[in-house]
Motif scaffolding. Structure first.
Motif, PDB file in Angstrom:
ATOM      1  N   VAL A 105       0.873  -1.291   0.064  1.00  0.00           N
ATOM      2  CA  VAL A 105       0.107   0.048  -0.125  1.00  0.00           C
ATOM      3  C   VAL A 105       0.796   1.327  -0.059  1.00  0.00           C
ATOM      4  N   THR A 106       1.916   1.208   0.708  1.00  0.00           N
ATOM      5  CA  THR A 106       2.899   2.346   0.881  1.00  0.00           C
ATOM      6  C   THR A 106       3.387   2.708  -0.429  1.00  0.00           C
ATOM      7  N   LEU A 107       3.913   1.501  -1.254  1.00  0.00           N
ATOM      8  CA  LEU A 107       4.575   1.969  -2.491  1.00  0.00           C
ATOM      9  C   LEU A 107       3.382   2.456  -3.401  1.00  0.00           C
ATOM     10  N   LYS A 108       2.344   1.793  -3.575  1.00  0.00           N
ATOM     11  CA  LYS A 108       1.161   2.355  -4.272  1.00  0.00           C
ATOM     12  C   LYS A 108       0.950   3.787  -4.157  1.00  0.00           C
ATOM     13  N   VAL A 109       0.642   4.273  -2.762  1.00  0.00           N
ATOM     14  CA  VAL A 109       0.380   5.491  -2.516  1.00  0.00           C
ATOM     15  C   VAL A 109       1.544   6.529  -3.077  1.00  0.00           C
ATOM     16  N   LEU A 110       2.631   6.232  -2.644  1.00  0.00           N
ATOM     17  CA  LEU A 110       4.023   7.179  -2.918  1.00  0.00           C
ATOM     18  C   LEU A 110       4.168   7.141  -4.275  1.00  0.00           C
ATOM     19  N   CYS A 111       3.857   6.049  -5.163  1.00  0.00           N
ATOM     20  CA  CYS A 111       4.136   6.307  -6.400  1.00  0.00           C
ATOM     21  C   CYS A 111       2.931   6.562  -7.310  1.00  0.00           C
ATOM     22  N   SER A 168       0.018   9.409  -8.815  1.00  0.00           N
ATOM     23  CA  SER A 168       0.245  10.684  -9.469  1.00  0.00           C
ATOM     24  C   SER A 168      -0.739  11.412  -8.324  1.00  0.00           C
ATOM     25  N   GLU A 169      -0.691  12.719  -8.755  1.00  0.00           N
ATOM     26  CA  GLU A 169      -1.659  13.637  -7.893  1.00  0.00           C
ATOM     27  C   GLU A 169      -3.217  13.050  -7.960  1.00  0.00           C
ATOM     28  N   GLU A 190      -4.501  10.188  -9.166  1.00  0.00           N
ATOM     29  CA  GLU A 190      -4.717   8.949  -8.565  1.00  0.00           C
ATOM     30  C   GLU A 190      -4.650   8.962  -7.090  1.00  0.00           C
ATOM     31  N   PHE A 191      -3.904   9.744  -6.368  1.00  0.00           N
ATOM     32  CA  PHE A 191      -3.949  10.234  -4.815  1.00  0.00           C
ATOM     33  C   PHE A 191      -5.453  10.617  -4.577  1.00  0.00           C
ATOM     34  N   LYS A 192      -5.907  11.730  -5.269  1.00  0.00           N
ATOM     35  CA  LYS A 192      -7.211  12.109  -4.891  1.00  0.00           C
ATOM     36  C   LYS A 192      -8.239  11.180  -4.935  1.00  0.00           C
ATOM     37  N   GLU A 193      -8.185  10.396  -5.872  1.00  0.00           N
ATOM     38  CA  GLU A 193      -9.305   9.160  -6.203  1.00  0.00           C
ATOM     39  C   GLU A 193      -8.961   8.328  -5.140  1.00  0.00           C
ATOM     40  N   TYR A 194      -7.909   8.032  -4.727  1.00  0.00           N
ATOM     41  CA  TYR A 194      -7.451   7.008  -3.412  1.00  0.00           C
ATOM     42  C   TYR A 194      -8.188   7.584  -2.260  1.00  0.00           C
ATOM     43  N   LYS A 195      -8.174   9.088  -1.961  1.00  0.00           N
ATOM     44  CA  LYS A 195      -8.611   9.696  -0.919  1.00  0.00           C
ATOM     45  C   LYS A 195     -10.082   9.584  -0.917  1.00  0.00           C
ATOM     46  N   GLU A 196     -10.651   9.864  -1.989  1.00  0.00           N
ATOM     47  CA  GLU A 196     -12.111   9.877  -1.991  1.00  0.00           C
ATOM     48  C   GLU A 196     -12.875   8.313  -1.780  1.00  0.00           C
ATOM     49  N   GLN A 197     -11.986   7.419  -2.207  1.00  0.00           N
ATOM     50  CA  GLN A 197     -12.561   6.116  -2.048  1.00  0.00           C
ATOM     51  C   GLN A 197     -12.364   5.713  -0.548  1.00  0.00           C
ATOM     52  N   ASP A 198     -11.417   6.212   0.219  1.00  0.00           N
ATOM     53  CA  ASP A 198     -10.796   5.663   1.434  1.00  0.00           C
ATOM     54  C   ASP A 198     -10.303   4.421   1.264  1.00  0.00           C
ATOM     55  N   GLY A 199      -9.240   4.411   0.265  1.00  0.00           N
ATOM     56  CA  GLY A 199      -8.199   3.571   0.071  1.00  0.00           C
ATOM     57  C   GLY A 199      -8.873   2.440  -0.805  1.00  0.00           C
ATOM     58  N   TRP A 200      -8.245   1.230  -0.652  1.00  0.00           N
ATOM     59  CA  TRP A 200      -8.758   0.089  -1.588  1.00  0.00           C
ATOM     60  C   TRP A 200      -9.394  -0.839  -0.725  1.00  0.00           C
ATOM     61  N   GLU A 201     -10.803  -0.760  -0.233  1.00  0.00           N
ATOM     62  CA  GLU A 201     -11.120  -1.825   0.626  1.00  0.00           C
ATOM     63  C   GLU A 201     -11.438  -3.221  -0.170  1.00  0.00           C
ATOM     64  N   ASP A 202     -11.837  -2.826  -1.369  1.00  0.00           N
ATOM     65  CA  ASP A 202     -12.330  -4.020  -2.302  1.00  0.00           C
ATOM     66  C   ASP A 202     -11.347  -3.995  -3.574  1.00  0.00           C
ATOM     67  N   LEU A 224       8.346  -5.423  -9.563  1.00  0.00           N
ATOM     68  CA  LEU A 224       7.684  -3.940  -9.188  1.00  0.00           C
ATOM     69  C   LEU A 224       7.901  -3.184 -10.542  1.00  0.00           C
ATOM     70  N   LYS A 225       7.039  -2.038 -10.590  1.00  0.00           N
ATOM     71  CA  LYS A 225       7.188  -1.168 -11.582  1.00  0.00           C
ATOM     72  C   LYS A 225       8.325  -0.348 -11.445  1.00  0.00           C
ATOM     73  N   PRO A 226       8.673   0.221 -12.293  1.00  0.00           N
ATOM     74  CA  PRO A 226      10.222   1.098 -12.212  1.00  0.00           C
ATOM     75  C   PRO A 226      10.091   1.930 -10.993  1.00  0.00           C
ATOM     76  N   PRO A 227       9.127   3.089 -10.942  1.00  0.00           N
ATOM     77  CA  PRO A 227       9.189   3.901  -9.792  1.00  0.00           C
ATOM     78  C   PRO A 227       9.109   3.323  -8.525  1.00  0.00           C
ATOM     79  N   CYS A 228       8.359   2.208  -8.335  1.00  0.00           N
ATOM     80  CA  CYS A 228       8.262   1.577  -7.087  1.00  0.00           C
ATOM     81  C   CYS A 228       9.527   0.988  -6.842  1.00  0.00           C
TER      82      CYS A 228
END
Length: 129
Positions: A23-29, A31-32, A34-46, A64-68
Motif C-alpha cells: 500500500v505504501t509503495l502504491k500510494v507514494l508512486c 500521481s496527484e 490517482e491519490f485524490k481518487e484514492y482518498k475519495e474512495q477511502d483506500g482500496w477496501e475492495d 515491481l514497476k520502475p518508480p516503485c
C-alpha cells in the motif's frame, strides 16, 4: 500506513509486512490525480485488480514497476547509510577470530543481527536494481 514502528519487516525470501509495504509503495508512486481518487474512495477496501497472491516474494519484488523499485532502492540505501559500518566491515569482524572473541557476548549477538540485517538489505538492492 506503516503503523507505529514506521518500518517494514523483510525476510530473506519475502516481505513479512507485505500489505503495509504494498500500500505504501502504491500510494507514494501515485500521481496527484490517482491519490485524490484514492482518498475519495477511502483506500482500496475492495481491491479486485490485484493478481492472485499478493505476497511480496523476492520474485514479486523484482517485478515491481520502475518508480516503485526506485523508491524501494533509495529507501534501502538510506537505511544502510544509517548504520555506522558497512557489510564488509561486519564480515571482516566475523572472520577475525581474535577480534571477535574480544567482544562481549552481547556485542557478538548484536554483530550477528546487524550482519543479517545488512545481508537482507543488500539482497533487496539486487532484487530491485
Amino acid at each position: 500506513m506503516v503503523g507505529e514502528e514506521g518500518a517494514f519487516v523483510l525476510g530473506w525470501d519475502e516481505v513479512l509486512t507485505e500489505e503495509e509495504l504494498s500500500v505504501t509503495l502504491k500510494v507514494l508512486c501515485m500521481s496527484e490525480e490517482e491519490f485524490k481518487e484514492y482518498k475519495e474512495q477511502d483506500g482500496w477496501e475492495d481491491e479486485s485488480e490485484e493478481e492472485g497472491d499478493s505476497t511480496l516474494s523476492n520474485e514479486a519484488l523484482s517485478r515491481l514497476k520502475p518508480p516503485c523499485k526506485k523508491l524501494l532502492y533509495d529507501s534501502v540505501l538510506l537505511t544502510l547509510a544509517s548504520y555506522r559500518s558497512d557489510l564488509k566491515a561486519e564480515q571482516d569482524l566475523l572472520d577475525n577470530k581474535a577480534a571477535y572473541e574480544k567482544l562481549s557476548r552481547r556485542e557478538q549477538q548484536a554483530l550477528h543481527v546487524r550482519y543479517g540485517q545488512k545481508r537482507i538489505l543488500h539482497h533487496l538492492l539486487e532484487l530491485v536494481r
